[in-house]
Design a protein around this motif. Sequence first.
Motif, PDB file in Angstrom:
ATOM      1  N   ASP A 190      13.902   2.959  12.245  1.00 49.91           N
ATOM      2  CA  ASP A 190      14.480   3.807  13.024  1.00 49.91           C
ATOM      3  C   ASP A 190      14.641   5.287  12.061  1.00 49.91           C
ATOM      4  N   PRO A 191      13.725   6.504  12.426  1.00 49.69           N
ATOM      5  CA  PRO A 191      13.597   7.702  11.743  1.00 49.69           C
ATOM      6  C   PRO A 191      14.993   8.297  11.754  1.00 49.69           C
ATOM      7  N   ASP A 192      15.804   7.972  12.824  1.00 44.74           N
ATOM      8  CA  ASP A 192      17.289   8.579  12.860  1.00 44.74           C
ATOM      9  C   ASP A 192      18.387   7.718  12.249  1.00 44.74           C
ATOM     10  N   ALA A 193      17.920   7.016  11.113  1.00 47.94           N
ATOM     11  CA  ALA A 193      18.765   5.968  10.487  1.00 47.94           C
ATOM     12  C   ALA A 193      19.992   6.837   9.778  1.00 47.94           C
ATOM     13  N   LYS A 194      21.021   6.441   9.789  1.00 48.74           N
ATOM     14  CA  LYS A 194      22.286   6.968   8.749  1.00 48.74           C
ATOM     15  C   LYS A 194      21.812   6.998   7.429  1.00 48.74           C
ATOM     16  N   GLU A 195      21.179   5.617   6.946  1.00 49.18           N
ATOM     17  CA  GLU A 195      20.578   5.767   5.553  1.00 49.18           C
ATOM     18  C   GLU A 195      19.404   6.603   5.399  1.00 49.18           C
ATOM     19  N   LYS A 196      19.434   7.094   4.354  1.00 49.26           N
ATOM     20  CA  LYS A 196      18.105   7.909   3.764  1.00 49.26           C
ATOM     21  C   LYS A 196      16.834   7.049   3.553  1.00 49.26           C
ATOM     22  N   THR A 197      15.862   7.288   4.307  1.00 51.07           N
ATOM     23  CA  THR A 197      14.691   6.408   3.805  1.00 51.07           C
ATOM     24  C   THR A 197      13.446   7.408   3.579  1.00 51.07           C
ATOM     25  N   GLY A 198      12.667   7.004   2.797  1.00 49.27           N
ATOM     26  CA  GLY A 198      11.548   7.944   2.675  1.00 49.27           C
ATOM     27  C   GLY A 198      10.076   7.481   2.925  1.00 49.27           C
ATOM     28  N   GLY A 199      10.063   5.960   3.533  1.00 53.32           N
ATOM     29  CA  GLY A 199       8.811   5.390   3.905  1.00 53.32           C
ATOM     30  C   GLY A 199       8.208   5.992   5.285  1.00 53.32           C
ATOM     31  N   VAL A 200       7.066   6.538   5.028  1.00 51.91           N
ATOM     32  CA  VAL A 200       6.461   6.813   6.236  1.00 51.91           C
ATOM     33  C   VAL A 200       5.427   5.714   6.725  1.00 51.91           C
ATOM     34  N   ARG A 201       5.927   5.054   7.765  1.00 55.48           N
ATOM     35  CA  ARG A 201       5.195   3.736   8.038  1.00 55.48           C
ATOM     36  C   ARG A 201       3.959   3.785   8.997  1.00 55.48           C
ATOM     37  N   SER A 202       3.124   3.027   8.592  1.00 58.29           N
ATOM     38  CA  SER A 202       1.864   2.855   9.467  1.00 58.29           C
ATOM     39  C   SER A 202       1.556   1.363   9.576  1.00 58.29           C
ATOM     40  N   SER A 203       0.590   1.104  10.510  1.00 55.62           N
ATOM     41  CA  SER A 203       0.268  -0.377  10.516  1.00 55.62           C
ATOM     42  C   SER A 203      -0.543  -0.778   9.025  1.00 55.62           C
ATOM     43  N   ARG A 204      -0.539  -1.883   8.947  1.00 51.65           N
ATOM     44  CA  ARG A 204      -1.146  -2.717   7.788  1.00 51.65           C
ATOM     45  C   ARG A 204      -2.745  -2.184   7.657  1.00 51.65           C
ATOM     46  N   HIS A 231       0.870  -1.247  -0.192  1.00 52.14           N
ATOM     47  CA  HIS A 231      -0.034  -0.065  -0.009  1.00 52.14           C
ATOM     48  C   HIS A 231       1.032   1.271  -0.144  1.00 52.14           C
ATOM     49  N   VAL A 232       1.895   1.213  -0.854  1.00 49.81           N
ATOM     50  CA  VAL A 232       2.829   2.334  -1.096  1.00 49.81           C
ATOM     51  C   VAL A 232       1.942   3.521  -2.099  1.00 49.81           C
ATOM     52  N   VAL A 233       1.918   4.796  -1.185  1.00 48.36           N
ATOM     53  CA  VAL A 233       1.282   5.902  -1.956  1.00 48.36           C
ATOM     54  C   VAL A 233       2.718   7.105  -1.698  1.00 48.36           C
ATOM     55  N   ILE A 234       2.912   7.560  -2.988  1.00 50.28           N
ATOM     56  CA  ILE A 234       4.261   8.436  -3.121  1.00 50.28           C
ATOM     57  C   ILE A 234       3.440   9.617  -3.316  1.00 50.28           C
ATOM     58  N   PHE A 235       4.130  10.594  -2.758  1.00 53.32           N
ATOM     59  CA  PHE A 235       3.789  12.280  -2.974  1.00 53.32           C
ATOM     60  C   PHE A 235       4.873  13.035  -3.033  1.00 53.32           C
ATOM     61  N   THR A 236       6.139  12.822  -2.914  1.00 53.43           N
ATOM     62  CA  THR A 236       7.233  13.823  -3.195  1.00 53.43           C
ATOM     63  C   THR A 236       8.718  13.282  -3.217  1.00 53.43           C
ATOM     64  N   GLU A 237       9.351  14.056  -3.390  1.00 56.78           N
ATOM     65  CA  GLU A 237      10.808  13.645  -3.306  1.00 56.78           C
ATOM     66  C   GLU A 237      11.425  14.691  -2.584  1.00 56.78           C
ATOM     67  N   SER A 238      12.360  14.437  -1.715  1.00 58.08           N
ATOM     68  CA  SER A 238      13.148  15.373  -0.649  1.00 58.08           C
ATOM     69  C   SER A 238      14.271  14.966  -0.562  1.00 58.08           C
ATOM     70  N   GLU A 239      15.535  15.565  -0.524  1.00 59.88           N
ATOM     71  CA  GLU A 239      16.965  15.367  -0.426  1.00 59.88           C
ATOM     72  C   GLU A 239      17.493  14.157  -1.421  1.00 59.88           C
ATOM     73  N   GLY A 240      16.808  14.131  -2.376  1.00 59.27           N
ATOM     74  CA  GLY A 240      17.120  12.976  -3.477  1.00 59.27           C
ATOM     75  C   GLY A 240      16.355  11.755  -2.941  1.00 59.27           C
ATOM     76  N   THR A 241      15.380  11.547  -2.321  1.00 59.80           N
ATOM     77  CA  THR A 241      14.800  10.382  -1.584  1.00 59.80           C
ATOM     78  C   THR A 241      13.376  10.473  -1.949  1.00 59.80           C
TER      79      THR A 241
END
Length: 179
Positions: A145-159, A121-131
Amino acid sequence: MAGSGKFVAGLTAAALGVVAFLAYQANANAPDSLARERPGVASPEPSKAKEKELALPARSGSGLRVVYALENRRVWLVGEDDSVLRTYKVTPSSVDPPPGRYAVTSRAKQVTGSDGVPVEHVVIFTESEGTVVGFSAALDGSRPDPDAKEKTGGVRSSRADGKALWRFATVGVEVRVVK
């Protein structure tokens, strides 16, 4: 034989009247046209104690939209009449989109997330910092972990919340990001 034609016409008219009445009642009792068109979107009614926490942020637009509050880590699905159909907590990505007005640009039923986790259920709406930034739900329920060193763009929710968002946020639906 001529009388039976009038009888059939009378029955047809009566049947149409009943159908029209039932359609009217269904329309009058439905809370929002969007909820009727997209079953499984609406949330249960919140308790009075939670109403303030769950209140739609000020200056978050109007009309049909998804509202994502960065500081609250919360999403609202808002109907055409500005009624909140559903709200829920999310785990933010490590890359936050700047506050602003966006629109859903693409969707995917199931892919591998930028953190290597299978998501749905991936819903894409923008790009930020190349992600690429969007909403999703991990099949295994994990949330990065939102403080991860790797850039991730997934805002996660329950299923369950991800499924509701999927039904609600089709391509072109507005997404408002607020502080």
